[in-house]
Design a protein around this motif. Sequence first.
Motif, short mmCIF file in Angstrom:
data_model
loop_
_atom_site.label_atom_id
_atom_site.label_comp_id
_atom_site.label_asym_id
_atom_site.label_seq_id
_atom_site.Cartn_x
_atom_site.Cartn_y
_atom_site.Cartn_z
N SER A 8 1.03 -4.58 -3.95
CA SER A 8 0.52 -3.28 -4.36
C SER A 8 -0.58 -3.44 -5.41
O SER A 8 -0.56 -4.35 -6.22
CB SER A 8 1.66 -2.43 -4.93
OG SER A 8 1.16 -1.26 -5.52
N LYS A 9 -1.56 -2.53 -5.37
CA LYS A 9 -2.61 -2.51 -6.38
C LYS A 9 -2.25 -1.56 -7.51
O LYS A 9 -3.11 -0.93 -8.12
CB LYS A 9 -3.93 -2.07 -5.73
CG LYS A 9 -4.45 -3.03 -4.66
CD LYS A 9 -5.74 -2.50 -4.04
CE LYS A 9 -6.25 -3.45 -2.97
NZ LYS A 9 -7.49 -2.95 -2.33
N LYS B 260 -0.15 -8.11 1.50
CA LYS B 260 -0.85 -7.85 0.24
C LYS B 260 0.06 -7.09 -0.73
O LYS B 260 0.71 -6.12 -0.35
CB LYS B 260 -2.11 -7.03 0.50
CG LYS B 260 -3.18 -7.77 1.30
CD LYS B 260 -4.40 -6.90 1.50
CE LYS B 260 -5.45 -7.63 2.31
NZ LYS B 260 -6.67 -6.78 2.52
N ASP C 291 0.81 -1.22 0.00
CA ASP C 291 0.00 0.00 0.00
C ASP C 291 0.84 1.26 0.00
O ASP C 291 0.44 2.29 -0.56
CB ASP C 291 -0.93 0.01 1.21
CG ASP C 291 -2.03 -1.05 1.12
OD1 ASP C 291 -2.30 -1.52 -0.01
OD2 ASP C 291 -2.60 -1.42 2.16
N THR D 263 1.68 2.11 -3.56
CA THR D 263 0.50 2.62 -4.25
C THR D 263 0.30 4.09 -3.95
O THR D 263 0.03 4.90 -4.84
CB THR D 263 -0.76 1.82 -3.84
OG1 THR D 263 -0.57 0.45 -4.17
CG2 THR D 263 -1.99 2.35 -4.56
N SER D 264 0.47 4.47 -2.68
CA SER D 264 0.27 5.86 -2.28
C SER D 264 1.32 6.78 -2.90
O SER D 264 1.01 7.89 -3.35
CB SER D 264 0.30 5.97 -0.76
OG SER D 264 -0.77 5.25 -0.18
#
Length: 356
Positions: free
Chosen positions: A279-280, A277, A249, A252-253
Amino acid sequence: MLSSIEEKRKPIHLKSKLRKRNPKMVKGRKWILKQHFSGEPKIDDFELVEEELPELKNGEIMFRSLYISVDPYQKPFSASNPVPSTMIGSSVAVVEKSKHKGFPEGAGIVLYAGWVERGIVNPDEKLSFLGGTWKYPKIKGLSPSMMLGACGMPGLTAYFGLLRVCEPKSGETVVVSGAAGAVGSMVGQIAKIKGAKTIGFTGSDEKVKTLKDIGFDYAFNYKKISVEDALKESAPQGVDCYFDNVGGDMSTSVLQNMAQGGRVSVCGAISTYNGGKPSKCVDLLPLFLFTELKIEGFVVGRWEKEHEAGLRELARWINEGKLKAEETVVEGFENTPQAFLGLFDGSNTGKMVVKV
């Protein structure tokens, strides 16, 4: 400057219950990875084995490790090796016996033979995707352990990954995740040498202070402030270069706050190594298109032929006081797995090494 570096190298003493070696026999010890990691690494994943070393063949050397390197990459990259097998990694060592003209007895070497206390190798063979065996230049005032950290694989990873992939320019903004680690702490300082503004993310207030002490313009504890809010304060015009050690995350940010024409150097993804998880970032592909981002992963072995030149420049910067080399030293070969586990709970500041 160098004396201050040595003062920071405070050994961590850990207990051991292993039997003493028989000093009358030439034996080698090494750590075996018994099974592939499932989730977080555990002590039970490893086994310390002892073996009698054979006579040297022509072209071979017997080495004794002085320091063993533990690094986050060893977790994902060990997954492709059969088990049980010697745990991968590098060490700085001394040549004890030699039947190789290029590696005389007493020579200082760095090699990728794994977590091995004493062993036999052919220096002409490539031992790992990262390299084989090479003699390091002795540089006055630097501990041999530096060849595993600031002047070794982490330092060279920072050097080439930042300068060749991101290519920061004076006045640009560079963001580093995992900034208090062996690689990240070097990236920020090299970026400052090149005239960039540096922003580091780390996981504790103590490490925030360390980053500010070594010259980061901004340092944030991501557990106390969101990446978005931190970048609004420190990079209102966007991020020109992002050196990513973490993934997930956080990445991603940062990617959502890149400036036009930004460059991203993907070095690691430690947030995902224990089952976190990923990165998206795939959802950000339209953003990458319209901001014309360059995102590139790398392995430092790409620049193997230039390693010595990079090492010498890093050493020069250290001797000139431009680079501060942080180390966390664990005492005792028996405690190598404990040191490795410490990488994933934030026990280290700078490079983690084991003093054999």
